[in-house]
Design a protein around this motif. Structure first.
Motif, PDB file in Angstrom:
ATOM      1  N   VAL A   1       5.227   0.791  -0.451  1.00 43.94           N
ATOM      2  CA  VAL A   1       4.100   0.105  -1.072  1.00 43.94           C
ATOM      3  C   VAL A   1       4.388  -0.173  -2.544  1.00 43.94           C
ATOM      4  N   ARG A   2       5.003   0.772  -3.254  1.00 42.34           N
ATOM      5  CA  ARG A   2       5.283   0.564  -4.687  1.00 42.34           C
ATOM      6  C   ARG A   2       6.160  -0.661  -4.926  1.00 42.34           C
ATOM      7  N   ASP A   3       6.978  -1.036  -3.921  1.00 39.66           N
ATOM      8  CA  ASP A   3       7.862  -2.192  -4.055  1.00 39.66           C
ATOM      9  C   ASP A   3       7.131  -3.513  -3.820  1.00 39.66           C
ATOM     10  N   ALA A   4       5.995  -3.459  -3.144  1.00 43.58           N
ATOM     11  CA  ALA A   4       5.286  -4.686  -2.768  1.00 43.58           C
ATOM     12  C   ALA A   4       4.002  -4.909  -3.551  1.00 43.58           C
ATOM     13  N   MET A   5       3.419  -3.841  -4.079  1.00 39.98           N
ATOM     14  CA  MET A   5       2.090  -3.935  -4.682  1.00 39.98           C
ATOM     15  C   MET A   5       2.098  -4.759  -5.965  1.00 39.98           C
ATOM     16  N   SER A   6       0.940  -5.312  -6.245  1.00 40.24           N
ATOM     17  CA  SER A   6       0.714  -5.967  -7.522  1.00 40.24           C
ATOM     18  C   SER A   6       0.208  -4.902  -8.488  1.00 40.24           C
ATOM     19  N   THR A   7       0.787  -4.857  -9.658  1.00 40.83           N
ATOM     20  CA  THR A   7       0.334  -3.885 -10.648  1.00 40.83           C
ATOM     21  C   THR A   7      -0.768  -4.453 -11.540  1.00 40.83           C
ATOM     22  N   VAL A   8      -1.141  -5.707 -11.290  1.00 42.34           N
ATOM     23  CA  VAL A   8      -2.269  -6.306 -11.994  1.00 42.34           C
ATOM     24  C   VAL A   8      -3.524  -5.836 -11.280  1.00 42.34           C
TER      25      VAL A   8
END
Length: 130
Positions: free
Chosen positions: A3-10
């Protein structure tokens, strides 16, 4: 892939008293499909999605008068950054939703959507050089 590789951090965070129009304007400006609703009085996080806004307006409710908290999902399923994309997709399918708030140490770290997962699983084809 995680998930950390795909998620948006905005992560767009709004308050429960924001109107649906304010929430929609902020989501549009940030080009996101969901907002985290932080309600300190209710003691937790919720999520307001573009579909929540659409359903309210479709029912004839005024986007200028309707508060976000009236349309916020509060029984949220949270993902961890260490989840696999398969785990996230399974949670979304099981729950019938398209966004997961990603929590890291009790703080929202990002949002992962079905679109994010699809981008990872089926990347856009690269142009063939001529």
């Amino acid at each position: 892939m995680l998930v950390r590789d795909a998620m948006s951090t905005v992560v767009l965070t709004i308050g429960p008293a924001h109107t649906l129009r304010q929430a929609a304007a902020l989501m549009s400006a940030r080009r996101v499909g969901a907002a985290v609703v932080l309600d300190p009085d209710a003691g937790g996080l919720g999520i307001l999605t573009e579909r929540d806004v659409l359903n309210a307006v479709g029912r004839g409710l005024s986007p200028d008068a309707e508060p976000a908290h009236a349309h916020t999902t509060t029984d949220v399923v949270f993902a961890a950054p260490s989840w696999t994309l398969e785990e996230a997709a399974r949670a979304m399918t099981h729950g019938g939703f398209r966004h997961l708030i990603v929590m890291d140490r009790d703080e929202p770290a990002g949002i992962v959507s079905v679109r994010d997962i699809l981008r990872c699983w089926a990347p856009a084809p690269q142009p063939v050089p001529s």
